[in-house]
Design an enzyme around this catalytic site. Structure first.
Site, PDB file in Angstrom:
ATOM      1  N   ALA A  66       0.825  -1.169   0.263  1.00 14.01           N
ATOM      2  CA  ALA A  66       0.122   0.189   0.152  1.00 14.01           C
ATOM      3  C   ALA A  66       0.950   0.878  -0.045  1.00 14.01           C
ATOM      4  CB  ALA A  66      -0.997   0.394   0.833  1.00 14.01           C
ATOM      5  N   PHE A  67       0.466   2.390  -0.250  1.00 10.68           N
ATOM      6  CA  PHE A  67       1.350   3.261  -0.426  1.00 10.68           C
ATOM      7  C   PHE A  67       1.670   4.532   1.392  1.00 10.68           C
ATOM      8  CE2 PHE A  67      -3.038   5.462   1.234  1.00 10.68           C
ATOM      9  CZ  PHE A  67      -2.397   6.085   1.843  1.00 10.68           C
ATOM     10  N   GLU A  83      -3.169  -7.970   4.977  1.00 11.06           N
ATOM     11  CA  GLU A  83      -3.237  -6.705   6.438  1.00 11.06           C
ATOM     12  C   GLU A  83      -3.920  -5.929   5.419  1.00 11.06           C
ATOM     13  OE1 GLU A  83      -2.110  -3.992   7.990  1.00 11.06           O
ATOM     14  OE2 GLU A  83      -0.224  -4.085   6.832  1.00 11.06           O
ATOM     15  N   LEU A  84      -5.447  -5.736   6.651  1.00  9.84           N
ATOM     16  CA  LEU A  84      -7.008  -4.278   5.718  1.00  9.84           C
ATOM     17  C   LEU A  84      -6.865  -3.886   6.857  1.00  9.84           C
ATOM     18  CD1 LEU A  84      -8.632  -7.460   4.529  1.00  9.84           C
ATOM     19  CD2 LEU A  84      -6.626  -6.497   3.467  1.00  9.84           C
ATOM     20  N   CYS A  98      -2.063   2.434   9.407  1.00 11.42           N
ATOM     21  CA  CYS A  98      -3.086   0.808   9.188  1.00 11.42           C
ATOM     22  C   CYS A  98      -2.999   0.813  11.392  1.00 11.42           C
ATOM     23  CB  CYS A  98      -2.765  -0.865   8.977  1.00 11.42           C
ATOM     24  SG  CYS A  98      -2.197  -0.590   7.692  1.00 11.42           S
ATOM     25  N   THR A  99      -1.796   1.117  11.970  1.00 10.07           N
ATOM     26  CA  THR A  99      -2.547   0.938  13.389  1.00 10.07           C
ATOM     27  C   THR A  99      -2.599   2.101  13.842  1.00 10.07           C
ATOM     28  OG1 THR A  99       0.451   1.210  13.088  1.00 10.07           O
ATOM     29  CG2 THR A  99      -0.536  -0.849  13.452  1.00 10.07           C
TER      30      THR A  99
HETATM   31  C1  UN1 Z   1       0.759  -0.505   8.201  1.00  7.80           C
HETATM   32  O1  UN1 Z   1       0.554   0.634   8.559  1.00  7.80           O
HETATM   33  O2  UN1 Z   1       0.559  -1.302   6.778  1.00  7.80           O
HETATM   34  O3  UN1 Z   1       3.764  -0.232  13.420  1.00  7.80           O
HETATM   35  C2  UN1 Z   1       2.380  -0.647   9.029  1.00  7.80           C
HETATM   36  C3  UN1 Z   1       3.288   0.344  12.983  1.00  7.80           C
HETATM   37  C4  UN1 Z   1       4.507   0.248  11.727  1.00  7.80           C
HETATM   38  C5  UN1 Z   1       3.516  -0.312  10.833  1.00  7.80           C
HETATM   39  C6  UN1 Z   1       2.495  -0.171  10.726  1.00  7.80           C
HETATM   40  N1  UN1 Z   1       5.633  -0.669  11.792  1.00  7.80           N
HETATM   41  O4  UN1 Z   1       2.955   1.746  12.949  1.00  7.80           O
END
Ligand code: UN1
Length: 510
Positions: free
Chosen positions: A158-159, A262-263, A296-297
């Site tokens: 992803a971007f 990993e969505l 994502c987090t």
């Molecule tokens: C993501 O946002 O796809 O835990 C990965 C984190 C990074 C990875 C995020 N180590 O924020």
């Protein structure tokens, strides 16, 4: 832009490569990449054709035949050299990550550091691809299991993490004996081209064949679909939105392929009455506004006990007022741009919807204009008082919106809110109360793939498995024993006796 030159990025670049060789198609469209930092044109990348795809797959299949025979620690040696090469290019690559994607330079450096760290991890792993041995129920029989490589492993990235997520997959897959095909996001293909050139140097220095690390930039509708449907690819790792992952899962399952998904995440931090706010407030702010809320987090929901709600709200208002928004390459700024103007519209629409549902925007939400903000991608991170059940709160909006949600009662109420969404990636609790912390981590606690105590939801270390449950997709990448997904497990039983006893005590005599 010295870093472009150092990385070998030209004004026009090809988008397909099997290692050192580049495919020269120019008829499938040219992705013109403009930086969200200043709106300026950086460079362009030609997309690949379905024919290019076929030839890349053919090379990759040929390479696998040989690569799988290379002893795993020798494969680890190649990955070790890739890690060294990445150290050499850390600064320019981080600068390109920041300029193409818009994250701060510190975060760009952190992302390349994650690549380096996963290389080190994979090197160690290359001597630790352990299986079990078991005691056979039959005399003079030996039984054990071993892990074999799968073939072509493809990573669709992803971007928001243009390079690190590829490395989490590709470095593990490589030491496991697989060859790799990378399809990067069409929003950030330049960093992928740069990384491909870095890896190619290592392959060349070691006289390795084409096809071990391949790159394909192309349309989802043609190249992406071809990959999903292709039996030549036993495993596809997809990072992206839940609808994209759902489609990938369905198509790949039809041909009995494997996916690592990993969505979306909808990550919450719980603040209990016992929370140490000196730790919690910076963690919340970094989690919510770091990478402009595009991890994502990222922290999207803050579940606050009513007894400390006003205090927390005041501290956040103060912290948000001191945020510096601007060019992410300038280290003084905390928040850079969103990836593009479309993301700005999505951010604004989410705030409108939150208010429609009864929420109250208490900070931010504006877009910034004028000097330094010419790209039109800069916004002020928002704080919104909301309730967990709002439709908009249930969704992942990939932008810096933090919903403040009040809870009363004990920690189980807060855990229910944490779990009360369809996603299940990351979660945190801030408390000094051991019972609350342990309940949060228990089987009836957080239902997420990542659950932290007294640290935020983002910034996971590479040594742990990374991924989440429910609509986050269930995949795991990076550390712990995620490597097992990149291999096939084989059970071997060997009879070194002079009779043929059957299992389960079955008698069969001729
Ligand atoms: C993501 O946002 O796809 O835990 C990965 C984190 C990074 C990875 C995020 N180590 O924020």
């Amino acid at each position: 832009m010295d870093f472009l030159k150092t990385l070998g990025i030209e004004e026009k670049n090809y988008g397909g490569s099997t290692g050192q060789q580049w495919l020269t198609t120019t008829t499938e469209g040219e992705l013109k990449i403009y930086s969200p930092v200043d709106g300026k044109f950086i460079a362009s990348v030609y997309q690949c054709s379905p024919k290019d795809y076929e030839s890349i797959i053919q090379k990759a299949n040929e390479a696998f035949i040989e690569w799988r025979k290379v002893p795993a620690p020798k494969r680890g040696e190649i990955v070790r050299q890739i890690g060294l090469k990445l150290r050499e290019y850390k600064e320019p690559l981080a600068a390109l990550v920041s300029y193409e994607m818009g994250k701060s330079l510190q975060e760009g450096l952190g992302e390349v550091q994650e690549m380096i760290d996963i290389c080190d991890f994979a090197v160690g792993l290359s001597r630790q691809l352990y299986g079990y041995t078991m005691h056979s129920e039959r005399p003079s029989h030996r039984m054990y299991d071993q892990y074999h490589p799968l073939g072509i492993v493809s990573t669709v990235s992803a971007f928001n993490f243009p390079v690190a997520v590829w490395s989490w997959n590709a470095m593990l897959a490589a030491v496991c004996g697989n060859v790799n095909l990378w399809k990067p996001s069409s929003k950030v293909p330049l960093t992928a081209v740069a990384v491909q050139k870095i890896t190619a140097q290592v392959l060349k220095e070691n006289n390795l064949s084409e096809g071990i690390f391949s790159l394909i930039v192309g349309k989802g509708s043609t190249i992406g679909e071809a990959m999903l449907n292709d039996k030549n690819i036993p495993l596809i790792s997809v990072t992206g939105s839940t609808p994209v992952g759902k489609h990938a899962a369905e198509v790949v399952a039809k041909r009995f392929g494997r996916v690592i998904l990993e969505l979306g995440g909808n990550n919450a931090i719980i603040l209990t009455p016992d929370a140490d706010l000196k730790l919690a407030i910076p963690a919340v702010v970094f989690g919510a506004v770091g990478t402009a809320g595009q991890r994502c987090t990222s922290t999207r929901r803050l579940i606050i006990h009513e007894s400390i709600y006003d205090k927390v709200k005041d501290s956040l208002l103060k912290a948000y007022s001191s945020l510096k928004i601007g060019n992410p390459l300038d280290q003084i700024n905390h928040v850079g741009p969103l990836i593009d103007k479309n993301a700005v519209t999505i951010f604004k629409n989410a705030l409108v919807q939150a208010e429609k549902e009864g929420g109250k925007v208490i900070f931010g939400g504006e877009s910034l204009e004028g000097e330094g903000y010419e790209s039109g991608c800069y916004i002020v991170p928002a704080l919104v008082e909301a309730e967990n059940h709002y439709h908009i709160v249930q969704e992942e909006t990939f932008a810096p919106i933090l919903y403040l949600i009040k809870y009363s009662g004990d920690v189980s109420q807060a855990i229910a809110l944490n779990n009360g969404v369809v996603q299940g990636l990351s979660s945190s609790i801030f408390t000094n109360n051991m019972r609350e912390a342990e309940e949060f981590l228990s089987a009836w606690g957080s239902d997420c793939g990542i659950a932290n105590v007294n640290i935020g939801t983002s910034g996971a270390e590479i040594g742990g498995a990374f991924g989440g449950e429910k609509e986050t997709g269930g995949g795991r990448e990076s550390g712990s024993d995620s490597w097992k997904q990149y291999m096939r497990l084989q059970t071997n039983t060997i009879n070194f006796g002079t009779t043929l006893p059957l299992a389960q005590g079955i008698k069969f005599e001729l």
